[in-house]
Design a protein around this motif. Structure first.
Motif, PDB file in Angstrom:
ATOM      1  N   LEU A 178       0.814  -1.217   0.000  1.00  0.00           N
ATOM      2  CA  LEU A 178       0.000   0.000   0.000  1.00  0.00           C
ATOM      3  C   LEU A 178       0.848   1.269   0.000  1.00  0.00           C
ATOM      4  O   LEU A 178       0.529   2.252  -0.672  1.00  0.00           O
ATOM      5  N   LEU A 179       1.927   1.264   0.770  1.00  0.00           N
ATOM      6  CA  LEU A 179       2.733   2.469   0.953  1.00  0.00           C
ATOM      7  C   LEU A 179       4.004   2.492   0.108  1.00  0.00           C
ATOM      8  O   LEU A 179       4.707   3.507   0.088  1.00  0.00           O
ATOM      9  N   ASP A 180       4.322   1.358  -0.533  1.00  0.00           N
ATOM     10  CA  ASP A 180       5.559   1.238  -1.312  1.00  0.00           C
ATOM     11  C   ASP A 180       6.783   1.521  -0.435  1.00  0.00           C
ATOM     12  O   ASP A 180       7.687   2.275  -0.800  1.00  0.00           O
ATOM     13  N   VAL A 181       6.787   0.920   0.747  1.00  0.00           N
ATOM     14  CA  VAL A 181       7.916   1.034   1.679  1.00  0.00           C
ATOM     15  C   VAL A 181       8.182  -0.361   2.247  1.00  0.00           C
ATOM     16  O   VAL A 181       7.392  -1.288   2.050  1.00  0.00           O
ATOM     17  N   SER A 182       9.307  -0.482   2.935  1.00  0.00           N
ATOM     18  CA  SER A 182       9.575  -1.725   3.660  1.00  0.00           C
ATOM     19  C   SER A 182       8.956  -1.627   5.040  1.00  0.00           C
ATOM     20  O   SER A 182       8.945  -0.552   5.654  1.00  0.00           O
ATOM     21  N   VAL A 183       8.432  -2.740   5.536  1.00  0.00           N
ATOM     22  CA  VAL A 183       7.687  -2.748   6.802  1.00  0.00           C
ATOM     23  C   VAL A 183       8.168  -3.912   7.655  1.00  0.00           C
ATOM     24  O   VAL A 183       8.454  -5.005   7.128  1.00  0.00           O
ATOM     25  N   ALA A 184       8.250  -3.691   8.954  1.00  0.00           N
ATOM     26  CA  ALA A 184       8.588  -4.769   9.893  1.00  0.00           C
ATOM     27  C   ALA A 184       7.710  -4.645  11.126  1.00  0.00           C
ATOM     28  O   ALA A 184       7.374  -3.539  11.565  1.00  0.00           O
ATOM     29  N   ALA A 185       7.327  -5.791  11.686  1.00  0.00           N
ATOM     30  CA  ALA A 185       6.628  -5.846  12.975  1.00  0.00           C
ATOM     31  C   ALA A 185       7.636  -6.330  14.001  1.00  0.00           C
ATOM     32  O   ALA A 185       8.217  -7.402  13.847  1.00  0.00           O
ATOM     33  N   LEU A 186       7.863  -5.521  15.031  1.00  0.00           N
ATOM     34  CA  LEU A 186       8.843  -5.839  16.059  1.00  0.00           C
ATOM     35  C   LEU A 186       8.142  -6.093  17.381  1.00  0.00           C
ATOM     36  O   LEU A 186       7.120  -5.455  17.686  1.00  0.00           O
ATOM     37  N   ASP A 187       8.682  -7.002  18.189  1.00  0.00           N
ATOM     38  CA  ASP A 187       8.115  -7.207  19.516  1.00  0.00           C
ATOM     39  C   ASP A 187       8.703  -6.187  20.491  1.00  0.00           C
ATOM     40  O   ASP A 187       9.463  -5.293  20.093  1.00  0.00           O
ATOM     41  N   GLY A 188       8.359  -6.303  21.775  1.00  0.00           N
ATOM     42  CA  GLY A 188       8.791  -5.319  22.757  1.00  0.00           C
ATOM     43  C   GLY A 188      10.296  -5.252  22.944  1.00  0.00           C
ATOM     44  O   GLY A 188      10.826  -4.227  23.393  1.00  0.00           O
ATOM     45  N   THR A 189      11.015  -6.312  22.589  1.00  0.00           N
ATOM     46  CA  THR A 189      12.476  -6.327  22.737  1.00  0.00           C
ATOM     47  C   THR A 189      13.187  -5.917  21.455  1.00  0.00           C
ATOM     48  O   THR A 189      14.419  -5.891  21.428  1.00  0.00           O
ATOM     49  N   GLY A 190      12.443  -5.600  20.392  1.00  0.00           N
ATOM     50  CA  GLY A 190      13.060  -5.217  19.129  1.00  0.00           C
ATOM     51  C   GLY A 190      13.291  -6.375  18.183  1.00  0.00           C
ATOM     52  O   GLY A 190      13.853  -6.188  17.096  1.00  0.00           O
ATOM     53  N   ARG A 191      12.849  -7.576  18.570  1.00  0.00           N
ATOM     54  CA  ARG A 191      13.019  -8.740  17.684  1.00  0.00           C
ATOM     55  C   ARG A 191      12.014  -8.659  16.531  1.00  0.00           C
ATOM     56  O   ARG A 191      10.847  -8.348  16.727  1.00  0.00           O
ATOM     57  N   VAL A 192      12.489  -8.928  15.314  1.00  0.00           N
ATOM     58  CA  VAL A 192      11.629  -8.866  14.127  1.00  0.00           C
ATOM     59  C   VAL A 192      10.709 -10.085  14.105  1.00  0.00           C
ATOM     60  O   VAL A 192      11.158 -11.224  14.035  1.00  0.00           O
ATOM     61  N   LEU A 193       9.395  -9.831  14.165  1.00  0.00           N
ATOM     62  CA  LEU A 193       8.403 -10.909  14.119  1.00  0.00           C
ATOM     63  C   LEU A 193       7.941 -11.187  12.696  1.00  0.00           C
ATOM     64  O   LEU A 193       7.615 -12.328  12.358  1.00  0.00           O
ATOM     65  N   ALA A 194       7.882 -10.147  11.879  1.00  0.00           N
ATOM     66  CA  ALA A 194       7.455 -10.284  10.490  1.00  0.00           C
ATOM     67  C   ALA A 194       8.005  -9.094   9.723  1.00  0.00           C
ATOM     68  O   ALA A 194       8.223  -8.022  10.292  1.00  0.00           O
ATOM     69  N   SER A 195       8.215  -9.275   8.425  1.00  0.00           N
ATOM     70  CA  SER A 195       8.765  -8.174   7.631  1.00  0.00           C
ATOM     71  C   SER A 195       8.364  -8.351   6.175  1.00  0.00           C
ATOM     72  O   SER A 195       8.002  -9.440   5.727  1.00  0.00           O
ATOM     73  N   ALA A 196       8.438  -7.241   5.447  1.00  0.00           N
ATOM     74  CA  ALA A 196       8.187  -7.243   4.011  1.00  0.00           C
ATOM     75  C   ALA A 196       9.105  -6.203   3.391  1.00  0.00           C
ATOM     76  O   ALA A 196       9.161  -5.059   3.849  1.00  0.00           O
TER      77      ALA A 196
END
Length: 520
Positions: A178-196
């Protein structure tokens, strides 16, 4: 450095147009920029007309202020401070008509506008304020409507991802598209849970490399679960993009909540099964092996059981949940095939015997201490092989945890084989008999009714530890030699002639050990 965080809004999204875009509307085709060219990027969200001298009381941030100069006709000296006052209040620009009430703007005012990057616009005399208001407000509302439509379409797309059973990876991929950017979902400790997005962009989000970042927290049930981060290596991320990120964070919160509900059910099944294994009620060995494999556990290898119990004075309700999380994460790092589950007052882990269980406990304790001002004690068992040996190993670990806390205080880590004589004493199930033995052996010294009793027990303990070496005992206790001789005489009158009776000394030593274990 953390990327800028925008908290979730109340639902009203306010956008505007830049001053440069305002100058492009048809009614302002003849308008001229006098000063403040560096501020053409300022955002106009509303318009106002200056009708009174004390306009500063009525202005708002991001306003384009229109004036004929009429309120200033009698006080031209106030023009010198007007730009600084408007800039201080966050206005976007000042547009003025000259010639009728104010002939020209002071040089000081123009210089100040250039210095502050505050646009000063000269309006043509034949353009009415109502035309400017109508056209600019129409542009702002059209921009607002377009942003809302885009946000609503994005929200529908994200909700559809969740309804189709998608997780954080699918949410991240949708937002990235949608935004034409890279996206990541991080948990509370900064660990990457999901990314695109490209791997190098994901690494940049994690390490805060060069580029434009935007971050929105993921909050569900009053708990902060991490954040959604967008990254653009070249272009800027607009306010409207952050509005879509906020909606993505809401959808991500739904995903997290759903996953937590699933995890809670799975955790209960795991805990129930492990409890049955540890109490010998899980059924046949084949049934245990089958269910253990379904949970990803290996219970056929050489294993050590660890039991972690919260120490007293902890807020048990919140600390127990955190204790389970800390041990689960520690086991993921050290032993992916190990079993771990939380019971009502403890956490039990079945660890590969080749690993250092004390190190796993230290890892869990470090994460636990970062989150809560509480501690837990850990006991570990002897090495066992096969699920049928786990009940005995669990009993050993539980006793090691409790005896270790009594001997070493909160936060202790104790191995069952390192308990010495306390291991033997802990095997006596009849605690009433143990207490009776203490009373019979120590007599009046068994109680703390008299403040002197604890002092005399300390003297007796050091005497027994030094094998009745009077000089060494006096040195350790900082007593005069004659004072200690007097105390020995008093002890023998209370307890019997222990200096000449080795059997009595053994009984006294055991009684003191049992007394130290009181409460187990």
């Amino acid at each position: 450095m953390e990327p800028p965080v925008r908290l979730a809004s109340t639902g009203t999204i306010i956008h505007g147009v830049s001053v440069g875009e305002v100058l492009g509307v048809s009614t302002l085709a003849e308008a001229r920029l006098i000063a403040g060219e560096s501020g053409l990027g300022r955002i106009v969200q509303r318009l106002n007309v200056m009708e009174v001298p004390d306009i500063l009381s009525w202005v708002k941030p991001h306003e384009l202020l229109l004036t004929t100069g009429y309120p200033l006709r009698n006080t031209p000296q106030s023009l010198d401070r007007l730009v600084a006052d408007l800039d201080e209040r966050g206005l976007a620009a000042l547009a003025i008509k000259l010639g009728r009430y104010v002939d020209e703007l002071p040089d000081e005012m123009v210089e100040q506008a250039d210095r502050l990057g505050f646009p000063l616009i000269l309006l043509p005399n034949d353009v009415g304020f109502d035309d400017i208001l109508n056209q600019v407000l129409t542009d702002i509302l059209n921009r607002q409507a377009a942003v809302l439509v885009r946000a609503e379409e994005a929200h529908r797309a994200l909700v559809q991802v969740v309804l189709a059973g998608g997780g954080l990876n699918e949410v991240a991929a949708e937002v990235s598209g949608l935004l034409d950017v890279s996206v990541a979902a991080l948990d509370g400790t900064g660990r990457v849970l999901a990314s695109a997005g490209p791997p190098e962009h994901v690494a940049a989000m994690r390490d805060q490399g060069p580029g434009t970042f935007a971050s929105v927290p993921v909050v569900a049930g009053g708990h902060h679960h991490g954040r959604i981060v967008a990254f653009s290596p070249a272009g800027a991320i607009r306010d409207s993009d952050i509005g879509i990120l906020e909606r993505a964070a809401t959808v991500a919160a739904l995903v997290v909540t759903r996953q937590e509900a699933v995890n809670a059910v799975e955790s209960k099944y795991r805990a129930d099964f492990l409890r049955d294994v540890l109490t010998g009620r899980a059924g046949s060995a084949e049934r245990i092996r089958t269910r253990a494999r379904a949970f990803g556990w290996d219970l056929e290898r050489r294993m050590t059981v660890a039991v972690a119990e919260l120490d007293p004075e902890s807020d048990e309700r919140s600390a127990q949940d955190r204790l389970v999380v800390s041990w689960t994460n520690a086991m993921r790092r050290h032993d992916l095939r190990g079993a771990v589950a939380g019971f009502s007052h403890e956490v039990v882990a079945v660890i590969d015997a080749s690993l250092d269980a004390a190190r796993v406990a230290k890892d869990a304790a470090s994460a636990f201490a970062d989150a809560l001002p509480a501690t837990f004690s850990t006991g570990t068992s002897r090495v066992c092989t096969g699920p049928e040996t786990l009940p005995e190993a669990y009993s050993q670990a539980l006793k090691a945890a409790r005896v270790g806390r009594q001997l070493h205080g909160p936060g202790a880590v104790a191995h069952f084989d390192q308990l010495g004589v306390y291991r033997l004493l802990s095997l006596v199930n009849d605690t009433d008999e143990l207490h009776a033995f203490v009373r019979e052996t120590l007599g009046p010294l068994a109680s703390d009714d008299d403040a002197e009793n604890a002092d005399l027990r300390r003297t007796l303990q050091v005497l027994l530890e030094t094998n009745l070496n009077v000089a060494e005992t006096a040195r350790r206790l900082h007593f005069h030699y004659n004072t200690l001789r007097y105390r020995i005489g008093k002890l023998e009158r209370l307890l019997g002639n222990f200096t000449d009776d080795p059997h009595l000394r053994l009984n006294l030593t055991l009684a003191l050990h049992v007394l130290r274990m009181r409460g187990i």
